[in-house]
Design a protein around this motif. Structure first.
Motif, PDB file in Angstrom:
ATOM      1  N   MET A  27       0.844  -1.215   0.000  1.00 50.30           N
ATOM      2  CA  MET A  27       0.000   0.000   0.000  1.00 50.30           C
ATOM      3  C   MET A  27       0.870   1.253   0.000  1.00 50.30           C
ATOM      4  O   MET A  27       0.600   2.198  -0.738  1.00 50.30           O
ATOM      5  CB  MET A  27      -0.925   0.008   1.217  1.00 50.30           C
ATOM      6  N   VAL A  28       1.911   1.260   0.820  1.00 53.17           N
ATOM      7  CA  VAL A  28       2.816   2.409   0.880  1.00 53.17           C
ATOM      8  C   VAL A  28       3.566   2.557  -0.448  1.00 53.17           C
ATOM      9  O   VAL A  28       3.724   3.656  -0.977  1.00 53.17           O
ATOM     10  CB  VAL A  28       3.805   2.267   2.065  1.00 53.17           C
ATOM     11  N   LEU A  29       4.013   1.426  -1.012  1.00 53.56           N
ATOM     12  CA  LEU A  29       4.679   1.457  -2.312  1.00 53.56           C
ATOM     13  C   LEU A  29       3.766   2.057  -3.375  1.00 53.56           C
ATOM     14  O   LEU A  29       4.178   2.943  -4.138  1.00 53.56           O
ATOM     15  CB  LEU A  29       5.102   0.039  -2.719  1.00 53.56           C
ATOM     16  N   THR A  53      -9.661  -5.023  -6.377  1.00 51.68           N
ATOM     17  CA  THR A  53      -8.469  -5.240  -7.201  1.00 51.68           C
ATOM     18  C   THR A  53      -7.234  -4.686  -6.512  1.00 51.68           C
ATOM     19  O   THR A  53      -6.174  -5.316  -6.495  1.00 51.68           O
ATOM     20  CB  THR A  53      -8.645  -4.564  -8.585  1.00 51.68           C
ATOM     21  N   PHE A  54      -7.368  -3.503  -5.943  1.00 46.83           N
ATOM     22  CA  PHE A  54      -6.255  -2.860  -5.250  1.00 46.83           C
ATOM     23  C   PHE A  54      -5.781  -3.709  -4.060  1.00 46.83           C
ATOM     24  O   PHE A  54      -4.586  -3.966  -3.906  1.00 46.83           O
ATOM     25  CB  PHE A  54      -6.695  -1.464  -4.771  1.00 46.83           C
ATOM     26  N   LEU A  55      -6.697  -4.189  -3.253  1.00 44.70           N
ATOM     27  CA  LEU A  55      -6.347  -5.013  -2.090  1.00 44.70           C
ATOM     28  C   LEU A  55      -5.765  -6.360  -2.518  1.00 44.70           C
ATOM     29  O   LEU A  55      -4.813  -6.855  -1.909  1.00 44.70           O
ATOM     30  CB  LEU A  55      -7.561  -5.225  -1.190  1.00 44.70           C
ATOM     31  N   SER A  56      -6.320  -6.955  -3.563  1.00 42.30           N
ATOM     32  CA  SER A  56      -5.792  -8.228  -4.064  1.00 42.30           C
ATOM     33  C   SER A  56      -4.368  -8.072  -4.564  1.00 42.30           C
ATOM     34  O   SER A  56      -3.491  -8.893  -4.270  1.00 42.30           O
ATOM     35  CB  SER A  56      -6.667  -8.760  -5.201  1.00 42.30           C
ATOM     36  N   ALA A  57      -4.124  -7.000  -5.320  1.00 40.95           N
ATOM     37  CA  ALA A  57      -2.772  -6.749  -5.835  1.00 40.95           C
ATOM     38  C   ALA A  57      -1.789  -6.508  -4.682  1.00 40.95           C
ATOM     39  O   ALA A  57      -0.658  -7.005  -4.714  1.00 40.95           O
ATOM     40  CB  ALA A  57      -2.783  -5.550  -6.781  1.00 40.95           C
ATOM     41  N   TYR A  61       1.444  -8.836  -3.918  1.00 43.31           N
ATOM     42  CA  TYR A  61       2.781  -8.228  -3.900  1.00 43.31           C
ATOM     43  C   TYR A  61       3.480  -8.515  -2.576  1.00 43.31           C
ATOM     44  O   TYR A  61       4.672  -8.838  -2.552  1.00 43.31           O
ATOM     45  CB  TYR A  61       2.691  -6.716  -4.142  1.00 43.31           C
ATOM     46  N   ASP A  62       2.751  -8.400  -1.484  1.00 43.44           N
ATOM     47  CA  ASP A  62       3.325  -8.683  -0.160  1.00 43.44           C
ATOM     48  C   ASP A  62       3.863 -10.109  -0.086  1.00 43.44           C
ATOM     49  O   ASP A  62       4.902 -10.357   0.519  1.00 43.44           O
ATOM     50  CB  ASP A  62       2.291  -8.463   0.940  1.00 43.44           C
ATOM     51  N   GLU A  63       3.158 -11.052  -0.709  1.00 39.90           N
ATOM     52  CA  GLU A  63       3.580 -12.455  -0.679  1.00 39.90           C
ATOM     53  C   GLU A  63       4.719 -12.746  -1.641  1.00 39.90           C
ATOM     54  O   GLU A  63       5.615 -13.535  -1.350  1.00 39.90           O
ATOM     55  CB  GLU A  63       2.395 -13.370  -1.019  1.00 39.90           C
ATOM     56  N   MET A  64       4.699 -12.101  -2.815  1.00 40.15           N
ATOM     57  CA  MET A  64       5.666 -12.438  -3.867  1.00 40.15           C
ATOM     58  C   MET A  64       7.014 -11.733  -3.734  1.00 40.15           C
ATOM     59  O   MET A  64       8.019 -12.226  -4.231  1.00 40.15           O
ATOM     60  CB  MET A  64       5.063 -12.131  -5.244  1.00 40.15           C
ATOM     61  N   PHE A  65       7.044 -10.576  -3.084  1.00 42.23           N
ATOM     62  CA  PHE A  65       8.274  -9.783  -3.038  1.00 42.23           C
ATOM     63  C   PHE A  65       8.641  -9.371  -1.615  1.00 42.23           C
ATOM     64  O   PHE A  65       8.681  -8.183  -1.289  1.00 42.23           O
ATOM     65  CB  PHE A  65       8.133  -8.545  -3.935  1.00 42.23           C
ATOM     66  N   PRO A  66       8.966 -10.333  -0.758  1.00 35.24           N
ATOM     67  CA  PRO A  66       9.393  -9.972   0.597  1.00 35.24           C
ATOM     68  C   PRO A  66      10.777  -9.317   0.548  1.00 35.24           C
ATOM     69  O   PRO A  66      11.572  -9.591  -0.347  1.00 35.24           O
ATOM     70  CB  PRO A  66       9.444 -11.316   1.325  1.00 35.24           C
TER      71      PRO A  66
END
Length: 123
Positions: A27-29, A53-57, A61-66
């Motif tokens: 969200m900050v990103l 859509t925004f929350l899903s994305a 992203y949080d899961e894929m790019f730690p």
């Protein structure tokens, strides 16, 4: 390079640096991207993105790019990559170096790469 050459500059040089930046969450990103004007530039884009859509994305992203650090993976942070492109060109002048005629080389690039590889294997 073509952009510089088409602008009338010579001896174009282009370099790219990739920098990894950590954020607390997606969200900050996304807010930072929006404030930098880095939105969707498509002509036929939708005027708004739905909240779902925004929350899903953001969750994906949080899961894929730690955020990966030297100590390991941080659970509460994500990573984004930024590319900075440097382009340098010079105004043409007769004192500048000029390329030699095609076919006048005395060494093949492939031979230099093979020689460099052999030297590294010896070290």
């Amino acid at each position: 390079g073509s952009l510089l050459t088409n602008a009338g500059l010579s001896l174009p040089t282009v370099d790219v640096d990739t920098i990894k930046v950590g954020y607390p969450n997606a969200m900050v990103l996304m807010e930072h991207l929006q404030r930098m004007g880095e939105g969707n530039a498509c002509i036929n884009r939708r005027p708004r993105t739905s909240q779902d859509t925004f929350l899903s994305a953001a969750c994906l992203y949080d899961e894929m790019f730690p955020l990966e650090t030297d100590e390991g993976v941080e659970d509460d942070a994500i990573e984004a990559s930024v590319q900075i492109i440097y382009a340098i060109g010079w105004s043409p002048h007769e004192s500048q170096q000029q390329p030699k005629e095609r076919g006048t080389a005395t060494h093949k690039v492939g031979d230099m790469v093979v020689e460099h590889t052999k030297t590294k294997e010896k070290d």
